[in-house]
Design a protein around this motif. Structure first.
Motif, PDB file in Angstrom:
ATOM      1  N   VAL A 182       0.853  -1.214  -0.140  1.00  0.00           N
ATOM      2  CA  VAL A 182       0.059   0.011   0.014  1.00  0.00           C
ATOM      3  C   VAL A 182       0.922   1.272   0.039  1.00  0.00           C
ATOM      4  O   VAL A 182       1.791   1.002   0.754  1.00  0.00           O
ATOM      5  CB  VAL A 182      -0.850  -0.160   1.462  1.00  0.00           C
ATOM      6  N   SER A 183       0.507   2.350  -0.802  1.00  0.00           N
ATOM      7  CA  SER A 183       1.202   3.448  -0.567  1.00  0.00           C
ATOM      8  C   SER A 183       0.230   4.822  -0.513  1.00  0.00           C
ATOM      9  O   SER A 183      -0.847   4.375  -0.781  1.00  0.00           O
ATOM     10  CB  SER A 183       2.075   3.673  -2.047  1.00  0.00           C
ATOM     11  N   THR A 184       0.878   5.829  -0.249  1.00  0.00           N
ATOM     12  CA  THR A 184       0.028   7.215  -0.398  1.00  0.00           C
ATOM     13  C   THR A 184      -0.882   7.237  -1.552  1.00  0.00           C
ATOM     14  O   THR A 184      -1.874   7.560  -1.623  1.00  0.00           O
ATOM     15  CB  THR A 184       0.941   8.362   0.085  1.00  0.00           C
ATOM     16  N   GLY A 185      -0.011   7.036  -2.825  1.00  0.00           N
ATOM     17  CA  GLY A 185      -0.510   7.235  -3.854  1.00  0.00           C
ATOM     18  C   GLY A 185      -1.825   6.388  -4.083  1.00  0.00           C
ATOM     19  O   GLY A 185      -2.840   6.786  -4.843  1.00  0.00           O
ATOM     20  N   LYS A 186      -1.610   5.045  -3.759  1.00  0.00           N
ATOM     21  CA  LYS A 186      -2.695   4.077  -3.986  1.00  0.00           C
ATOM     22  C   LYS A 186      -4.032   4.433  -2.946  1.00  0.00           C
ATOM     23  O   LYS A 186      -5.275   4.607  -3.536  1.00  0.00           O
ATOM     24  CB  LYS A 186      -2.419   2.745  -3.518  1.00  0.00           C
ATOM     25  N   ILE A 187      -3.757   4.869  -1.732  1.00  0.00           N
ATOM     26  CA  ILE A 187      -4.755   5.438  -1.062  1.00  0.00           C
ATOM     27  C   ILE A 187      -5.466   6.801  -1.469  1.00  0.00           C
ATOM     28  O   ILE A 187      -6.888   6.593  -1.745  1.00  0.00           O
ATOM     29  CB  ILE A 187      -4.313   5.545   0.501  1.00  0.00           C
ATOM     30  N   TYR A 188      -4.762   7.552  -1.686  1.00  0.00           N
ATOM     31  CA  TYR A 188      -5.618   8.841  -2.592  1.00  0.00           C
ATOM     32  C   TYR A 188      -6.267   8.350  -3.531  1.00  0.00           C
ATOM     33  O   TYR A 188      -7.520   9.103  -3.986  1.00  0.00           O
ATOM     34  CB  TYR A 188      -4.282   9.999  -2.489  1.00  0.00           C
ATOM     35  N   TRP A 189      -5.579   7.649  -4.612  1.00  0.00           N
ATOM     36  CA  TRP A 189      -6.392   7.285  -5.776  1.00  0.00           C
ATOM     37  C   TRP A 189      -7.736   6.883  -5.623  1.00  0.00           C
ATOM     38  O   TRP A 189      -8.729   6.875  -6.116  1.00  0.00           O
ATOM     39  CB  TRP A 189      -5.279   6.342  -6.620  1.00  0.00           C
ATOM     40  N   GLU A 190      -7.583   5.910  -4.575  1.00  0.00           N
ATOM     41  CA  GLU A 190      -8.707   5.009  -4.118  1.00  0.00           C
ATOM     42  C   GLU A 190     -10.005   6.051  -3.633  1.00  0.00           C
ATOM     43  O   GLU A 190     -11.072   5.732  -4.114  1.00  0.00           O
ATOM     44  CB  GLU A 190      -8.499   3.909  -3.231  1.00  0.00           C
ATOM     45  N   VAL A 191      -9.332   6.786  -2.766  1.00  0.00           N
ATOM     46  CA  VAL A 191     -10.314   7.779  -2.228  1.00  0.00           C
ATOM     47  C   VAL A 191     -10.881   8.763  -2.992  1.00  0.00           C
ATOM     48  O   VAL A 191     -12.275   9.037  -3.338  1.00  0.00           O
ATOM     49  CB  VAL A 191      -9.738   8.635  -0.808  1.00  0.00           C
ATOM     50  N   LEU A 192     -10.139   9.316  -3.985  1.00  0.00           N
ATOM     51  CA  LEU A 192     -10.572  10.280  -4.874  1.00  0.00           C
ATOM     52  C   LEU A 192     -11.334   9.520  -5.913  1.00  0.00           C
ATOM     53  O   LEU A 192     -12.446  10.195  -6.432  1.00  0.00           O
ATOM     54  CB  LEU A 192      -9.335  10.813  -5.689  1.00  0.00           C
ATOM     55  N   ASN A 193     -11.275   8.417  -6.520  1.00  0.00           N
ATOM     56  CA  ASN A 193     -12.191   7.714  -7.318  1.00  0.00           C
ATOM     57  C   ASN A 193     -13.553   7.353  -6.430  1.00  0.00           C
ATOM     58  O   ASN A 193     -14.482   7.432  -7.129  1.00  0.00           O
ATOM     59  CB  ASN A 193     -11.546   6.407  -7.730  1.00  0.00           C
ATOM     60  N   GLY A 194     -13.404   7.243  -5.400  1.00  0.00           N
ATOM     61  CA  GLY A 194     -14.501   6.648  -4.512  1.00  0.00           C
ATOM     62  C   GLY A 194     -15.432   8.457  -4.320  1.00  0.00           C
ATOM     63  O   GLY A 194     -16.722   8.032  -4.712  1.00  0.00           O
ATOM     64  N   GLU A 195     -14.907   9.223  -4.385  1.00  0.00           N
ATOM     65  CA  GLU A 195     -15.402  10.569  -4.237  1.00  0.00           C
ATOM     66  C   GLU A 195     -16.145  10.876  -5.480  1.00  0.00           C
ATOM     67  O   GLU A 195     -17.285  11.102  -5.640  1.00  0.00           O
ATOM     68  CB  GLU A 195     -14.732  11.572  -4.131  1.00  0.00           C
ATOM     69  N   ARG A 196     -15.450  10.492  -6.711  1.00  0.00           N
ATOM     70  CA  ARG A 196     -16.063  10.748  -8.091  1.00  0.00           C
ATOM     71  C   ARG A 196     -17.365   9.607  -8.129  1.00  0.00           C
ATOM     72  O   ARG A 196     -18.245  10.199  -9.148  1.00  0.00           O
ATOM     73  CB  ARG A 196     -14.993  10.653  -9.118  1.00  0.00           C
TER      74      ARG A 196
END
Length: 535
Positions: free
Chosen positions: A90-104
Motif C-alpha cells: 500500500v502506498s499513499t498514492g494508492k490510498i489517495y487514488w482510491e479515495v478520490l475515485n470513491g468521491e467521483r
C-alpha cells in the motif's frame, strides 16, 4: 484465534533494516507454528513501484500475482517462505487514488474529503481486511517524523481501538549510534524518536535497537527509563555478517517471546533447527568460486538484490562460497572482455530495461560463449545472448531488439502487443507474475527442475519474435522452454557440444529462491560453475 497485528515503525534514520527485522520476526513466529503474513505501507505518493528508479529504491520485486513491489518483499518471502500478493503493498498514492475515485463515484455523498477520517479509514480497511493468517506484521515505511507518514501513523493508532489493544503491538526500530572519537554509544536520538512517536499517540511496546556494539545493562536501563518501555522489551539488533543470522540473534534476545506475551499467545517451543544448520553451513564453507555479475546498475547493488541472494542460496546448496564480482556493462567491449572477465568460474547477466550499455551485455554473452564459461542470462540477459548469437554465429549483423532499435530491419526481439487492460498513457503492456512454462526433455533446464511443467515469475516487456525462431533452431539454439501453447519462447540454451552450460530465460527465477529451497536454475548454474575446470 482473532487476528493479531504487529506494527513496525522506524526512527532516527532510514535504512536501519525494518524489513529484515519484520521478516525475521515473521520467521520466528512461523517457527512457533503461527500462520504469518507481512504488509508494507509506504508513504511515498507513487502508485506503482515498478516505475521507480533502481538507483533510488533498488530492485522491483514481483509477486506471484504480478504485483511490482518494494525490494523488502523479497526479504519477507525469503524469510517466512510464503507468497505475498498485491494486497500486501500500500502506498499513499494508492490510498489517495482510491479515495478520490470513491468521491467521483459518489461514495462519500458530497462530504468534504479529509485526511481524518477518509484517508485514515481507507488505510485501516487495508489493515483490517480479511487475512488468511493469524498474525499480520505491518511495516510502516520511512521514519517517524516524516510528514508523508502521518496519516499511516494515525491509522495504526486508531487500529488499537478498532481491533482491541490486546490484539495490537507496536515495535519501534531505532538506531543507537556509536561515536568512535568518544568511544561512547548515544541514546538521545532514540529518545527523541520515541518522543515524536508518543506525541502522535503511540507508545511503543518494544524497542529494537540497531547497533554495532553490544548494549550494556546501563544503556538498556537508560532507554527503558527515558522511553517508557519495559527493560525486558529493549531488544538488541547487532550487525550480522549474514542477513540469515538475524532471526537467530533476535531469538537470543527473546524477541518473539516478548511479542507472544504482549499479544497473549501461548505458543509451543520454536523449531529453528533447519535454519540454524543452514546458517552454520554458510559460515563454515571452505570452497570458494568467483562469478561475474555484469549489469546496467551494478553501482547500486540493491538493484540485483534477489539475484545476489539466490546465488548465495545456491552456493550453500553446492557447498561453495560464491564471491560475486560486480562489473558494470559499460566496462565491457569485445576488446576489453578477455581482461575484465578473466578468471571467472561463471558469468551472469541479469534483467534490465533500455538501450544504455546493452552493447556491453552483448559482448559479455559473446565472451562467455566463446570462452566456454558457464553463463546464465535472465530477461534482458537472454535477449542480449540471442542478439550476440544472431550477429556473430548466424552472420545476421542487423539483428536487434525493437527496444534498442525501433526501426531495425531484423527485430528478433519485439515489444509485447498491448492487451485490453492497457488503458492509460502511463501503462505499458507487460507479462507479470507467475506463468507456466513447458520444459524440453534432455536440456539443462529440465535437468535443473526435474519436471516437465514449471511456474516461474515474469516481469517482461519484450518477447522473442516468433517468425525468427526457426532461424535460431536451425542455427543451433535449443528451445528449452516455451509457454504451454508454444506461442512464447521462454528459455534457450546451447547444446553440450557447443558449450558446457549456457542458458537464457525470460522469467526471473531469483524471485522464488529461498535459503531453505534454492531456486533450481541457480543451483544448477552454481553447480556448473563449481565443476568448471580452469582452461
Amino acid at each position: 484465534m482473532q487476528t493479531k497485528y504487529i506494527f513496525m515503525t522506524g526512527g532516527v534514520c532510514s535504512g536501519l533494516g525494518k524489513g529484515i527485522t519484520a521478516a525475521s520476526l515473521g520467521r520466528l513466529l512461523k517457527a512457533r507454528g503461527y500462520k504469518v503474513t507481512i504488509q508494507k505501507f509506504d508513504p511515498y505518493i507513487n502508485q506503482d513501484p515498478g516505475l521507480l528508479s533502481p538507483y533510488q529504491h533498488g530492485e522491483v520485486f514481483v509477486t506471484e500475482d504480478g504485483a511490482e513491489v518494494d525490494l523488502d518483499f523479497g526479504h519477507y518471502e525469503r524469510f517466512i517462505d510464503e507468497n505475498l500478493s498485491a494486497k500486501s503493498t500500500v502506498s499513499t498514492g494508492k490510498i489517495y487514488w482510491e479515495v478520490l475515485n470513491g468521491e467521483r463515484n459518489g461514495k462519500y455523498r458530497g462530504s468534504t474529503i479529509q485526511v481524518i477520517p477518509h484517508i485514515t479509514d481507507a488505510i485501516k480497511e487495508k489493515i483490517l481486511a480479511e487475512h488468511d493468517s493469524e498474525i499480520v506484521i505491518i511495516e510502516i515505511g520511512g521514519t517517524v517524523g516524516d510528514i508523508e507518514s502521518l496519516p499511516f501513523i494515525e491509522a495504526i493508532r486508531q487500529t488499537s481501538r478498532d481491533a482491541g489493544s490486546e490484539n495490537v503491538m507496536y515495535v519501534h526500530v531505532t538506531l543507537i549510534p556509536y561515536l568512535n572519537f568518544a568511544d561512547e554509544m548515544k541514546t538521545k536520538p532514540t529518545q527523541n524518536s520515541v518522543k515524536d512517536l508518543l506525541s502522535l499517540g503511540i507508545k511503543p511496546d518494544a524497542l529494537v535497537c540497531r547497533t554495532e556494539k553490544t548494549l550494556t545493562n546501563e544503556l538498556r536501563d537508560k532507554l527503558a527509563l527515558f522511553c517508557n518501555v519495559d527493560i525486558s522489551c529493549i531488544i538488541e539488533n547487532l550487525n550480522a555478517a549474514s542477513l540469515y543470522e538475524v532471526p537467530l540473534l533476535l531469538e537470543e534476545e527473546h524477541f518473539a517471546d516478548i511479542v507472544c506475551k504482549r499479544l497473549k499467545l501461548n505458543p509451543p517451543a520454536p523449531d529453528l533447527s533447519e535454519w540454524k544448520q543452514l546458517v552454520e553451513k554458510h559460515y563454515n564453507i571452505k570452497n570458494e568460486i568467483t562469478i561475474g555479475l555484469v549489469g546496467k546498475y551494478t553501482e547500486f547493488r540493491d538493484s540485483y538484490l534477489s539475484v545476489a541472494e539466490a546465488i548465495e542460496h545456491a552456493g550453500i546448496a553446492n557447498d561453495v562460497k560464491v564471491n560475486i564480482k560486480w562489473i558494470h556493462a559499460e566496462e565491457i567491449t569485445d576488446a576489453t572482455a578477455p581482461e575484465k572477465l578473466k578468471n571467472l568460474k561463471g558469468i551472469l547477466v541479469p534483467g534490465g530495461f533500455g538501450k544504455r550499455d546493452t552493447d556491453g551485455l552483448i559482448s559479455t554473452s559473446r565472451y562467455a560463449r566463446e570462452a566456454r564459461i558457464p553463463f546464465l542470462g535472465i530477461g534482458l540477459g537472454m535477449q542480449c545472448a540471442l542478439i550476440d548469437f544472431a550477429r556473430n554465429v548466424m552472420n545476421l549483423p542487423e539483428a536487434d531488439s525493437t527496444e534498442f532499435s525501433p526501426k531495425t530491419k531484423m527485430p528478433i526481439i519485439e515489444h509485447i502487443e498491448p492487451s485490453a487492460e492497457v488503458n492509460s498513457k502511463i501503462s505499458v503492456p507487460k507479462r507479470k507474475g507467475a506463468h507456466p512454462c513447458k520444459l524440453t526433455p534432455n536440456t539443462h533446464l529440465f535437468a535443473a527442475y526435474g519436471e516437465a511443467l514449471i511456474h516461474e515469475r515474469f516481469c517482461q516487456l519484450y518477447k522473442i519474435t516468433n517468425r525468427f525462431r526457426a532461424n535460431f533452431t536451425q542455427g543451433g539454439i535449443i528451445e528449452s522452454a516455451t509457454s504451454p501453447d508454444g506461442n512464447n519462447l521462454e528459455a534457450i540454451e546451447l547444446s553440450i557440444d557447443r558449450h558446457p552450460w549456457f542458458v537464457g530465460v525470460q522469467f526471473h527465477p531469483e524471485f522464488k529462491s529461498r535459503i531453505t529451497r534454492p531456486g533450481p536454475l541457480f543451483e544448477a548454474f552454481v553447480g556448473a560453475c563449481r565443476t568448471k575446470t580452469t582452461d
